[in-house]
Design an enzyme around this catalytic site. Sequence first.
Site, PDB file in Angstrom:
ATOM      1  N   THR A  22       0.814  -1.220   0.000  1.00 28.32           N
ATOM      2  CA  THR A  22       0.000   0.000   0.000  1.00 28.32           C
ATOM      3  C   THR A  22       0.845   1.266   0.000  1.00 28.32           C
ATOM      4  O   THR A  22       0.461   2.272  -0.613  1.00 28.32           O
ATOM      5  CB  THR A  22      -0.947  -0.017   1.214  1.00 28.32           C
ATOM      6  OG1 THR A  22      -1.830  -1.138   1.076  1.00 28.32           O
ATOM      7  CG2 THR A  22      -1.786   1.240   1.296  1.00 28.32           C
ATOM      8  N   ASP A  70       0.967  -6.522  -4.603  1.00 27.57           N
ATOM      9  CA  ASP A  70       0.198  -6.495  -3.372  1.00 27.57           C
ATOM     10  C   ASP A  70       0.701  -7.714  -2.603  1.00 27.57           C
ATOM     11  O   ASP A  70       0.729  -8.824  -3.163  1.00 27.57           O
ATOM     12  CB  ASP A  70      -1.298  -6.633  -3.705  1.00 27.57           C
ATOM     13  CG  ASP A  70      -2.181  -6.469  -2.485  1.00 27.57           C
ATOM     14  OD1 ASP A  70      -1.965  -7.199  -1.487  1.00 27.57           O
ATOM     15  OD2 ASP A  70      -3.090  -5.629  -2.514  1.00 27.57           O
ATOM     16  N   SER A  71       1.087  -7.546  -1.353  1.00 29.08           N
ATOM     17  CA  SER A  71       1.757  -8.660  -0.669  1.00 29.08           C
ATOM     18  C   SER A  71       0.821  -9.836  -0.420  1.00 29.08           C
ATOM     19  O   SER A  71       1.270 -10.906  -0.023  1.00 29.08           O
ATOM     20  CB  SER A  71       2.404  -8.196   0.627  1.00 29.08           C
ATOM     21  OG  SER A  71       1.452  -8.090   1.661  1.00 29.08           O
ATOM     22  N   SER A  72      -0.466  -9.662  -0.664  1.00 28.42           N
ATOM     23  CA  SER A  72      -1.359 -10.816  -0.549  1.00 28.42           C
ATOM     24  C   SER A  72      -1.052 -11.852  -1.632  1.00 28.42           C
ATOM     25  O   SER A  72      -1.482 -13.003  -1.536  1.00 28.42           O
ATOM     26  CB  SER A  72      -2.822 -10.373  -0.619  1.00 28.42           C
ATOM     27  OG  SER A  72      -3.038  -9.579  -1.758  1.00 28.42           O
ATOM     28  N   ASP A 103       0.007  -7.001   4.458  1.00 27.27           N
ATOM     29  CA  ASP A 103      -0.768  -8.236   4.644  1.00 27.27           C
ATOM     30  C   ASP A 103       0.118  -9.436   4.966  1.00 27.27           C
ATOM     31  O   ASP A 103      -0.207 -10.234   5.840  1.00 27.27           O
ATOM     32  CB  ASP A 103      -1.630  -8.528   3.407  1.00 27.27           C
ATOM     33  CG  ASP A 103      -2.840  -7.598   3.322  1.00 27.27           C
ATOM     34  OD1 ASP A 103      -3.199  -7.016   4.362  1.00 27.27           O
ATOM     35  OD2 ASP A 103      -3.400  -7.448   2.225  1.00 27.27           O
ATOM     36  N   GLN A 291      -3.569 -21.682  19.437  1.00 30.28           N
ATOM     37  CA  GLN A 291      -4.446 -20.680  18.836  1.00 30.28           C
ATOM     38  C   GLN A 291      -4.463 -19.398  19.663  1.00 30.28           C
ATOM     39  O   GLN A 291      -4.896 -18.359  19.173  1.00 30.28           O
ATOM     40  CB  GLN A 291      -5.873 -21.234  18.731  1.00 30.28           C
ATOM     41  CG  GLN A 291      -5.959 -22.366  17.757  1.00 30.28           C
ATOM     42  CD  GLN A 291      -7.369 -22.891  17.591  1.00 30.28           C
ATOM     43  OE1 GLN A 291      -8.345 -22.237  17.940  1.00 30.28           O
ATOM     44  NE2 GLN A 291      -7.477 -24.077  17.034  1.00 30.28           N
TER      45      GLN A 291
HETATM   46  N1  ASN Z   1      -2.879  -5.332   0.548  1.00 32.05           N
HETATM   47  C1  ASN Z   1      -1.767  -4.502   0.952  1.00 32.05           C
HETATM   48  C2  ASN Z   1      -0.502  -5.340   0.834  1.00 32.05           C
HETATM   49  O1  ASN Z   1      -0.251  -6.171   1.674  1.00 32.05           O
HETATM   50  C3  ASN Z   1      -1.982  -3.994   2.351  1.00 32.05           C
HETATM   51  C4  ASN Z   1      -0.987  -2.970   2.820  1.00 32.05           C
HETATM   52  O2  ASN Z   1       0.137  -2.899   2.388  1.00 32.05           O
HETATM   53  N2  ASN Z   1      -1.375  -2.131   3.794  1.00 32.05           N
HETATM   54  O3  ASN Z   1       0.219  -5.193  -0.134  1.00 32.05           O
END
Ligand code: ASN
Length: 353
Positions: A22, A70-72, A103, A291
Amino acid sequence: MTSPHATPLTERPLLVLYTGGTLGMVETPDGLAPGGDIEPRLARALATLPPARQASLPAFDVLAFPEPIDSSAATPRDWQRLGREIAGRYRDHAGIVVLHGTDTLAWTASSLAFQLQGLDRPVVVTGAMHPLEAPGSDALANLELALRFAANPALQEVAIAFGGKLLRGVRARKWHTRDDDAFASPNYPLLGERVDQDAVLFPGRGLAHQQRGAPLFELPDYTALADGGVARLVVWPGISARQVAAWLEDPRLQGALLEVWGGGNAPDDPALLEALAAASGEGKLLAAISQCPHGSIAIGEYAAGQGLKAAGVMSGETMTPEAAMAKLVHLLAQPLEDAERRRRFLTPLVGER
Ligand code: ASN
């Protein structure tokens, strides 16, 4: 290899590696997406700081990954690529700052810690909850904090600078979906903090005093594990042996992390424990953590945990899921005897347990 450098370490510029996230995103018709031109954008943001603060920032070079993500979307392949990039370049720099999406930031930081063992300078991972150019964004503050910590030679490990805090990378977790203070380190104290405008490192908490000799980087090939080679299984009341077996019987699976209850207990279902024991018997590496985000587990303390012990499940004690998974991947990617793999899993390698 010794460095051919005549320049003293602390006088070398930092390296800022931009992987996406982000912090560097821009608005698109589909929502926020990774943007380019990061170097001038960072410079523009830093130029808004008061002159004295700008003047006290360390010099840095910028290297942007050609396709920021996007790190997802990250996989162990991305962890490996970043580890190798840093290992190949770190000698020319006093410290490294990695700009990363939040993420999966804690996953990447955990993996880097295992790849860059014995690190003799800072690797500081940061990102932001809002893009650099967004009004009121946290991006500039996180960037400034990361640069200041990365210029401190007393920091000799992979750390995360975020929301005014410095956390050990292999102990950190993303803790909030919206707050700027988005990361926590549930089982290890902070390594440092922003105090007024200074980046203050707390004494006695870092790995620096444990480092001896040259870095002992381990850069195994994660490719064979990057596509579901290690699974994460969270138990729930009503989980069935058939479901556990379906995961564990997959011939491509080499290891699994179980997230069990409380201090190390699992459902007392003989068929479920049998599925675990069968996987262990096939040489699959099984580990467990709790958990509960806080505290450790001790498998076998309660009768309800004896089955796990008998099935050969290793205790991950206080490890985060991110650290435990990254460690399983890291150990399974190396040509090690099963006993040695188990020994290393149970031994703290980089302050992860
Ligand atoms: N979806 C974004 C990522 O992980 C979230 C972020 O960076 N705040 O790239």
